[in-house]
Design a protein around this motif. Sequence first.
Motif, PDB file in Angstrom:
ATOM      1  N   ALA A  73       0.804  -1.228   0.000  1.00  0.00           N
ATOM      2  CA  ALA A  73       0.000   0.000   0.000  1.00  0.00           C
ATOM      3  C   ALA A  73       0.833   1.272   0.000  1.00  0.00           C
ATOM      4  CB  ALA A  73      -0.969   0.008   1.181  1.00  0.00           C
ATOM      5  N   ASP A  74       2.167   1.162  -0.155  1.00  0.00           N
ATOM      6  CA  ASP A  74       3.001   2.364  -0.137  1.00  0.00           C
ATOM      7  C   ASP A  74       3.941   2.455  -1.331  1.00  0.00           C
ATOM      8  OD1 ASP A  74       3.728   4.803   0.967  1.00  0.00           O
ATOM      9  OD2 ASP A  74       5.320   3.929   2.157  1.00  0.00           O
ATOM     10  N   GLY A  75       4.050   1.419  -2.117  1.00  0.00           N
ATOM     11  CA  GLY A  75       4.873   1.476  -3.322  1.00  0.00           C
ATOM     12  C   GLY A  75       6.249   0.867  -3.174  1.00  0.00           C
ATOM     13  N   LYS A  76       7.061   1.096  -4.197  1.00  0.00           N
ATOM     14  CA  LYS A  76       8.398   0.514  -4.261  1.00  0.00           C
ATOM     15  C   LYS A  76       9.438   1.427  -3.620  1.00  0.00           C
ATOM     16  CE  LYS A  76       7.965  -1.962  -8.653  1.00  0.00           C
ATOM     17  NZ  LYS A  76       8.582  -2.084  -9.993  1.00  0.00           N
ATOM     18  N   TYR A  77      10.393   0.792  -2.960  1.00  0.00           N
ATOM     19  CA  TYR A  77      11.537   1.474  -2.373  1.00  0.00           C
ATOM     20  C   TYR A  77      12.799   0.767  -2.828  1.00  0.00           C
ATOM     21  CZ  TYR A  77       8.446   4.032   0.742  1.00  0.00           C
ATOM     22  OH  TYR A  77       7.483   4.870   1.231  1.00  0.00           O
ATOM     23  N   SER A  78      13.871   1.535  -3.009  1.00  0.00           N
ATOM     24  CA  SER A  78      15.144   0.964  -3.436  1.00  0.00           C
ATOM     25  C   SER A  78      16.232   1.329  -2.446  1.00  0.00           C
ATOM     26  CB  SER A  78      15.527   1.466  -4.823  1.00  0.00           C
ATOM     27  OG  SER A  78      14.636   0.979  -5.798  1.00  0.00           O
ATOM     28  N   GLN A  79      17.104   0.366  -2.204  1.00  0.00           N
ATOM     29  CA  GLN A  79      18.281   0.616  -1.388  1.00  0.00           C
ATOM     30  C   GLN A  79      19.405   0.981  -2.348  1.00  0.00           C
ATOM     31  OE1 GLN A  79      20.054  -2.702   0.746  1.00  0.00           O
ATOM     32  NE2 GLN A  79      20.278  -1.380   2.541  1.00  0.00           N
ATOM     33  N   ILE A  80      20.086   2.078  -2.048  1.00  0.00           N
ATOM     34  CA  ILE A  80      21.131   2.593  -2.940  1.00  0.00           C
ATOM     35  C   ILE A  80      22.453   2.696  -2.197  1.00  0.00           C
ATOM     36  CG2 ILE A  80      19.508   3.904  -4.361  1.00  0.00           C
ATOM     37  CD1 ILE A  80      20.594   6.435  -2.770  1.00  0.00           C
ATOM     38  N   LEU A  81      23.523   2.791  -2.971  1.00  0.00           N
ATOM     39  CA  LEU A  81      24.844   3.065  -2.414  1.00  0.00           C
ATOM     40  C   LEU A  81      25.165   4.517  -2.735  1.00  0.00           C
ATOM     41  CD1 LEU A  81      27.267   1.866  -0.946  1.00  0.00           C
ATOM     42  CD2 LEU A  81      28.206   1.270  -3.178  1.00  0.00           C
ATOM     43  N   TRP A  82      25.272   5.355  -1.692  1.00  0.00           N
ATOM     44  CA  TRP A  82      25.491   6.787  -1.861  1.00  0.00           C
ATOM     45  C   TRP A  82      26.983   7.032  -2.106  1.00  0.00           C
ATOM     46  CZ3 TRP A  82      22.656  10.471  -3.389  1.00  0.00           C
ATOM     47  CH2 TRP A  82      22.986  11.798  -3.164  1.00  0.00           C
ATOM     48  N   PRO A  83      27.347   7.693  -3.195  1.00  0.00           N
ATOM     49  CA  PRO A  83      28.758   7.819  -3.575  1.00  0.00           C
ATOM     50  C   PRO A  83      29.608   8.703  -2.658  1.00  0.00           C
ATOM     51  CG  PRO A  83      27.383   9.115  -5.054  1.00  0.00           C
ATOM     52  CD  PRO A  83      26.465   8.335  -4.161  1.00  0.00           C
ATOM     53  N   LYS A  84      28.998   9.636  -1.951  1.00  0.00           N
ATOM     54  CA  LYS A  84      29.781  10.545  -1.099  1.00  0.00           C
ATOM     55  C   LYS A  84      30.412   9.838   0.090  1.00  0.00           C
ATOM     56  CE  LYS A  84      27.989  15.167  -1.810  1.00  0.00           C
ATOM     57  NZ  LYS A  84      27.318  16.290  -1.158  1.00  0.00           N
ATOM     58  N   ASP A  85      29.703   8.853   0.674  1.00  0.00           N
ATOM     59  CA  ASP A  85      30.231   8.193   1.868  1.00  0.00           C
ATOM     60  C   ASP A  85      30.164   6.659   1.792  1.00  0.00           C
ATOM     61  OD1 ASP A  85      27.523   7.753   2.154  1.00  0.00           O
ATOM     62  OD2 ASP A  85      27.303   8.997   3.928  1.00  0.00           O
ATOM     63  N   ASP A  86      29.791   6.123   0.638  1.00  0.00           N
ATOM     64  CA  ASP A  86      29.661   4.671   0.440  1.00  0.00           C
ATOM     65  C   ASP A  86      28.741   4.015   1.476  1.00  0.00           C
ATOM     66  OD1 ASP A  86      31.094   4.419  -1.911  1.00  0.00           O
ATOM     67  OD2 ASP A  86      32.999   4.147  -0.879  1.00  0.00           O
ATOM     68  N   LYS A  87      27.740   4.760   1.951  1.00  0.00           N
ATOM     69  CA  LYS A  87      26.744   4.191   2.855  1.00  0.00           C
ATOM     70  C   LYS A  87      25.516   3.783   2.059  1.00  0.00           C
ATOM     71  CE  LYS A  87      25.878   6.022   6.926  1.00  0.00           C
ATOM     72  NZ  LYS A  87      25.573   7.020   7.962  1.00  0.00           N
ATOM     73  N   LYS A  88      24.777   2.839   2.616  1.00  0.00           N
ATOM     74  CA  LYS A  88      23.533   2.387   1.993  1.00  0.00           C
ATOM     75  C   LYS A  88      22.379   3.203   2.551  1.00  0.00           C
ATOM     76  CE  LYS A  88      25.232  -2.304   1.536  1.00  0.00           C
ATOM     77  NZ  LYS A  88      25.098  -3.670   2.046  1.00  0.00           N
ATOM     78  N   TYR A  89      21.538   3.685   1.643  1.00  0.00           N
ATOM     79  CA  TYR A  89      20.353   4.455   2.011  1.00  0.00           C
ATOM     80  C   TYR A  89      19.148   3.918   1.256  1.00  0.00           C
ATOM     81  CZ  TYR A  89      23.405   8.022   4.040  1.00  0.00           C
ATOM     82  OH  TYR A  89      24.327   8.690   4.806  1.00  0.00           O
ATOM     83  N   TRP A  90      17.967   4.176   1.790  1.00  0.00           N
ATOM     84  CA  TRP A  90      16.702   3.826   1.142  1.00  0.00           C
ATOM     85  C   TRP A  90      16.056   5.082   0.570  1.00  0.00           C
ATOM     86  CZ3 TRP A  90      14.948  -0.970   0.231  1.00  0.00           C
ATOM     87  CH2 TRP A  90      15.532  -2.014   0.943  1.00  0.00           C
ATOM     88  N   VAL A  91      15.479   4.944  -0.622  1.00  0.00           N
ATOM     89  CA  VAL A  91      14.735   6.021  -1.271  1.00  0.00           C
ATOM     90  C   VAL A  91      13.501   5.416  -1.922  1.00  0.00           C
ATOM     91  CG1 VAL A  91      16.771   7.423  -1.750  1.00  0.00           C
ATOM     92  CG2 VAL A  91      15.948   5.848  -3.482  1.00  0.00           C
ATOM     93  N   ARG A  92      12.514   6.260  -2.197  1.00  0.00           N
ATOM     94  CA  ARG A  92      11.380   5.785  -2.998  1.00  0.00           C
ATOM     95  C   ARG A  92      11.912   5.550  -4.406  1.00  0.00           C
ATOM     96  NH1 ARG A  92       6.155   6.026  -1.414  1.00  0.00           N
ATOM     97  NH2 ARG A  92       5.484   6.331  -3.531  1.00  0.00           N
ATOM     98  N   THR A  93      11.578   4.428  -4.986  1.00  0.00           N
ATOM     99  CA  THR A  93      12.072   4.062  -6.305  1.00  0.00           C
ATOM    100  C   THR A  93      11.711   5.112  -7.344  1.00  0.00           C
ATOM    101  OG1 THR A  93      11.929   1.732  -5.693  1.00  0.00           O
ATOM    102  CG2 THR A  93      12.109   2.225  -8.034  1.00  0.00           C
ATOM    103  N   GLU A  94      10.569   5.728  -7.195  1.00  0.00           N
ATOM    104  CA  GLU A  94      10.143   6.749  -8.173  1.00  0.00           C
ATOM    105  C   GLU A  94      11.037   7.988  -8.136  1.00  0.00           C
ATOM    106  OE1 GLU A  94       6.664   8.961  -5.571  1.00  0.00           O
ATOM    107  OE2 GLU A  94       6.147   7.216  -6.754  1.00  0.00           O
ATOM    108  N   GLU A  95      11.851   8.146  -7.103  1.00  0.00           N
ATOM    109  CA  GLU A  95      12.781   9.278  -7.012  1.00  0.00           C
ATOM    110  C   GLU A  95      14.046   9.055  -7.824  1.00  0.00           C
ATOM    111  OE1 GLU A  95      11.977  12.126  -5.461  1.00  0.00           O
ATOM    112  OE2 GLU A  95      10.052  11.242  -4.954  1.00  0.00           O
ATOM    113  N   ILE A  96      14.272   7.843  -8.290  1.00  0.00           N
ATOM    114  CA  ILE A  96      15.475   7.533  -9.074  1.00  0.00           C
ATOM    115  C   ILE A  96      15.197   7.892 -10.521  1.00  0.00           C
ATOM    116  CG2 ILE A  96      17.084   5.735  -9.788  1.00  0.00           C
ATOM    117  CD1 ILE A  96      16.282   4.244  -7.200  1.00  0.00           C
ATOM    118  N   ARG A  97      16.009   8.761 -11.074  1.00  0.00           N
ATOM    119  CA  ARG A  97      15.830   9.224 -12.454  1.00  0.00           C
ATOM    120  C   ARG A  97      16.921   8.703 -13.339  1.00  0.00           C
ATOM    121  NH1 ARG A  97      11.158  10.221 -11.105  1.00  0.00           N
ATOM    122  NH2 ARG A  97      10.640  12.069  -9.975  1.00  0.00           N
TER     123      ARG A  97
END
Length: 97
Positions: A73-97
């Motif tokens: 009921a909330d949609g897709k989320y993706s876990q990403i690797l952030w390049p500035k600090d090599d940490k893993k973060y979660w974002v709404r998949t629709e935010e990935i362009r």
Amino acid sequence: MVLVLTACSDNSLNSLKGPKSGKVSGLMCTKLEILTAAREQPSVQGALISKGHCLNERYAKKVKVIRTVMMPADGKYSQILWPKDDKKYWVRTEEIR
């Protein structure tokens, strides 16, 4: 009467197809449950950001997507690797362009 019962394991939620990479900006958090809480309660975003649990990045950066999941009921989320600090973060998949 015929009753059909199907079930989804937790692994099936982690196997959704999503982007492999893209550009991301905006709110992202280290844990999925923190991200959903921060989105639902904007008043706590500042505290989560100041404690290092979330980022609110203004400029888009190219990221690698680790996995994509579906929140019912909330949609897709993706876990990403952030390049500035090599940490893993979660974002709404629709935010990935």
